[in-house]
Design a protein around this motif. Sequence first.
Motif, PDB file in Angstrom:
ATOM      1  N   ILE A 104      60.576  42.577  64.169  1.00  0.00           N
ATOM      2  CA  ILE A 104      59.267  43.129  64.514  1.00  0.00           C
ATOM      3  C   ILE A 104      59.506  44.184  65.591  1.00  0.00           C
ATOM      4  N   LEU A 105      59.276  45.433  65.255  1.00  0.00           N
ATOM      5  CA  LEU A 105      59.499  46.528  66.194  1.00  0.00           C
ATOM      6  C   LEU A 105      58.233  46.720  67.024  1.00  0.00           C
ATOM      7  N   HIS A 106      58.348  46.524  68.333  1.00  0.00           N
ATOM      8  CA  HIS A 106      57.204  46.631  69.235  1.00  0.00           C
ATOM      9  C   HIS A 106      57.230  47.983  69.944  1.00  0.00           C
ATOM     10  N   PHE A 107      56.080  48.649  69.941  1.00  0.00           N
ATOM     11  CA  PHE A 107      55.965  49.972  70.546  1.00  0.00           C
ATOM     12  C   PHE A 107      55.034  49.927  71.748  1.00  0.00           C
ATOM     13  N   ALA A 108      55.159  50.924  72.619  1.00  0.00           N
ATOM     14  CA  ALA A 108      54.405  50.926  73.871  1.00  0.00           C
ATOM     15  C   ALA A 108      52.907  50.925  73.640  1.00  0.00           C
ATOM     16  N   ASN A 109      52.430  51.537  72.558  1.00  0.00           N
ATOM     17  CA  ASN A 109      50.995  51.587  72.315  1.00  0.00           C
ATOM     18  C   ASN A 109      50.439  50.309  71.697  1.00  0.00           C
ATOM     19  N   GLY A 110      51.297  49.316  71.444  1.00  0.00           N
ATOM     20  CA  GLY A 110      50.849  48.052  70.890  1.00  0.00           C
ATOM     21  C   GLY A 110      51.111  47.889  69.410  1.00  0.00           C
ATOM     22  N   MET A 111      51.599  48.923  68.743  1.00  0.00           N
ATOM     23  CA  MET A 111      51.926  48.766  67.329  1.00  0.00           C
ATOM     24  C   MET A 111      53.089  47.787  67.170  1.00  0.00           C
ATOM     25  N   ALA A 112      53.104  47.084  66.040  1.00  0.00           N
ATOM     26  CA  ALA A 112      54.176  46.147  65.716  1.00  0.00           C
ATOM     27  C   ALA A 112      54.513  46.341  64.243  1.00  0.00           C
ATOM     28  N   ILE A 113      55.676  46.902  63.975  1.00  0.00           N
ATOM     29  CA  ILE A 113      56.054  47.242  62.604  1.00  0.00           C
ATOM     30  C   ILE A 113      57.191  46.341  62.168  1.00  0.00           C
ATOM     31  N   PRO A 114      56.962  45.499  61.149  1.00  0.00           N
ATOM     32  CA  PRO A 114      58.041  44.632  60.665  1.00  0.00           C
ATOM     33  C   PRO A 114      59.048  45.427  59.848  1.00  0.00           C
ATOM     34  N   LEU A 115      60.310  45.071  59.995  1.00  0.00           N
ATOM     35  CA  LEU A 115      61.377  45.750  59.275  1.00  0.00           C
ATOM     36  C   LEU A 115      62.349  44.707  58.739  1.00  0.00           C
ATOM     37  N   ALA A 116      62.506  44.671  57.424  1.00  0.00           N
ATOM     38  CA  ALA A 116      63.443  43.737  56.791  1.00  0.00           C
ATOM     39  C   ALA A 116      64.851  44.288  56.961  1.00  0.00           C
ATOM     40  N   PHE A 117      65.453  43.997  58.101  1.00  0.00           N
ATOM     41  CA  PHE A 117      66.697  44.678  58.469  1.00  0.00           C
ATOM     42  C   PHE A 117      67.895  44.205  57.652  1.00  0.00           C
ATOM     43  N   ARG A 118      67.765  43.139  56.913  1.00  0.00           N
ATOM     44  CA  ARG A 118      68.861  42.707  56.049  1.00  0.00           C
ATOM     45  C   ARG A 118      68.774  43.317  54.648  1.00  0.00           C
ATOM     46  N   ASP A 119      67.648  43.964  54.344  1.00  0.00           N
ATOM     47  CA  ASP A 119      67.482  44.559  53.036  1.00  0.00           C
ATOM     48  C   ASP A 119      68.186  45.917  52.998  1.00  0.00           C
ATOM     49  N   ARG A 120      69.216  46.015  52.196  1.00  0.00           N
ATOM     50  CA  ARG A 120      70.065  47.215  52.186  1.00  0.00           C
ATOM     51  C   ARG A 120      69.278  48.450  51.759  1.00  0.00           C
ATOM     52  N   GLU A 121      68.443  48.322  50.731  1.00  0.00           N
ATOM     53  CA  GLU A 121      67.677  49.474  50.259  1.00  0.00           C
ATOM     54  C   GLU A 121      66.737  49.994  51.344  1.00  0.00           C
ATOM     55  N   THR A 122      66.062  49.082  52.025  1.00  0.00           N
ATOM     56  CA  THR A 122      65.145  49.484  53.091  1.00  0.00           C
ATOM     57  C   THR A 122      65.869  50.256  54.181  1.00  0.00           C
ATOM     58  N   MET A 123      66.994  49.736  54.634  1.00  0.00           N
ATOM     59  CA  MET A 123      67.723  50.386  55.723  1.00  0.00           C
ATOM     60  C   MET A 123      68.325  51.728  55.286  1.00  0.00           C
ATOM     61  N   LEU A 124      68.758  51.830  54.037  1.00  0.00           N
ATOM     62  CA  LEU A 124      69.305  53.097  53.552  1.00  0.00           C
ATOM     63  C   LEU A 124      68.214  54.151  53.399  1.00  0.00           C
ATOM     64  N   ARG A 125      67.039  53.743  52.961  1.00  0.00           N
ATOM     65  CA  ARG A 125      65.954  54.704  52.777  1.00  0.00           C
ATOM     66  C   ARG A 125      65.410  55.204  54.111  1.00  0.00           C
ATOM     67  N   LEU A 126      65.256  54.314  55.072  1.00  0.00           N
ATOM     68  CA  LEU A 126      64.647  54.694  56.347  1.00  0.00           C
ATOM     69  C   LEU A 126      65.650  55.253  57.348  1.00  0.00           C
ATOM     70  N   GLU A 127      66.886  54.784  57.312  1.00  0.00           N
ATOM     71  CA  GLU A 127      67.916  55.212  58.271  1.00  0.00           C
ATOM     72  C   GLU A 127      67.372  55.203  59.702  1.00  0.00           C
ATOM     73  N   PRO A 128      66.821  54.112  60.179  1.00  0.00           N
ATOM     74  CA  PRO A 128      66.184  54.105  61.504  1.00  0.00           C
ATOM     75  C   PRO A 128      67.172  54.409  62.627  1.00  0.00           C
ATOM     76  N   PHE A 129      66.773  55.324  63.490  1.00  0.00           N
ATOM     77  CA  PHE A 129      67.635  55.839  64.561  1.00  0.00           C
ATOM     78  C   PHE A 129      66.794  55.946  65.821  1.00  0.00           C
ATOM     79  N   ILE A 130      67.282  55.385  66.930  1.00  0.00           N
ATOM     80  CA  ILE A 130      66.555  55.467  68.197  1.00  0.00           C
ATOM     81  C   ILE A 130      67.079  56.665  68.983  1.00  0.00           C
ATOM     82  N   ALA A 131      66.246  57.679  69.106  1.00  0.00           N
ATOM     83  CA  ALA A 131      66.652  58.909  69.794  1.00  0.00           C
ATOM     84  C   ALA A 131      66.289  58.844  71.270  1.00  0.00           C
ATOM     85  N   ARG A 132      67.224  59.348  72.089  1.00  0.00           N
ATOM     86  CA  ARG A 132      66.971  59.472  73.527  1.00  0.00           C
ATOM     87  C   ARG A 132      66.840  60.925  73.962  1.00  0.00           C
TER      88      ARG A 132
END
Length: 319
Positions: A104-132
């Motif tokens: 469950i990805l928690h954001f400062a504005n209160g959003m909570a986005i679930p991410l099935a991080f073990r699902d290979r297709e999901t992770m390949l499609r989204l390529e989530p990256f935390i930028a600084r």
Amino acid sequence: MRRRRTFAAAGAALALFAAAPRSGGAYGDDVGRFVEVWVRGASPAPDEPPRHERSRRIDLDRAAAARAVERYDAQYDRVARYRGVPLRVLFDGLGDDAALDLAILHFANGMAIPLAFRDRETMLRLEPFIARAYAPEGRSPLAPRFPPIRRDGAVPDPRPTQFAGNKLVVAERWHPEVAPGTAAAFSPWTRADTLVGVELVASTPYYAQFEVAVEPAARRGLALYRGSCQFCHGARHVGASFGWDFVDSPTVYDAQSSAENLYHNIAYRPRNATELGLLMPALGAITEEDASALQRWLQAIATRPMPAYAPPARSERRR
């Protein structure tokens, strides 16, 4: 296995109840630098928040996987340069527990986005990256600031999405829980701001908390909640807090006393929505039948106790 929702989405947030983003402000060296990662534990008592177990505070600037990349950002809808770390880095160690399959990805504005991080297709499609750090395509140097996202309107957007020190970059607006037919009108990623926490849970007992009725209509309403509402709204303080809680402040079921009212509130938005600061998009794919099902679930969640989250026994991930 990733599941697609076959129902039309019911709306990310009831505009009447949408809360203003809480992030933004002055940028400091440490703002957005740290992200807390934890495993959701049991609640010490009824109506009390669950424990944070095996909690870690991740320093994004000291992560060994830090790198500079050039890639398409679905939220900005353009290619840009970033410096940061892949989101998967945050799961190292804690993610080895095979009983946990949902972040469950928690954001400062209160959003909570679930991410099935073990699902290979999901992770390949989204390529989530935390930028600084960020720079427009082909320009330098990278800087620890991200342009705010403002919606078009007759007047300046009074509630832009702002970032304070980090930004989650995803390659598509797509999310596996959102019905394919509604993705063009609604994506949970469009309003996500600064990532502040990652909560690891087992998906089955997590979603079991919202299963308060066995009637087919109410169960369909729960599917609609999962396909759209859960990213911004929680129930009894479980889940997101970007919009009003569906039970406690006050119940949306009481406020939207008929399926017809709920339908019109979700499917149609005023032309001056931006000027009014309304965050919810108009979702024309919603039907009156969908709204009726969602209202049945809202009635159930507002009047029946929610099951407690039952943490699974820890099990080692097979390699």
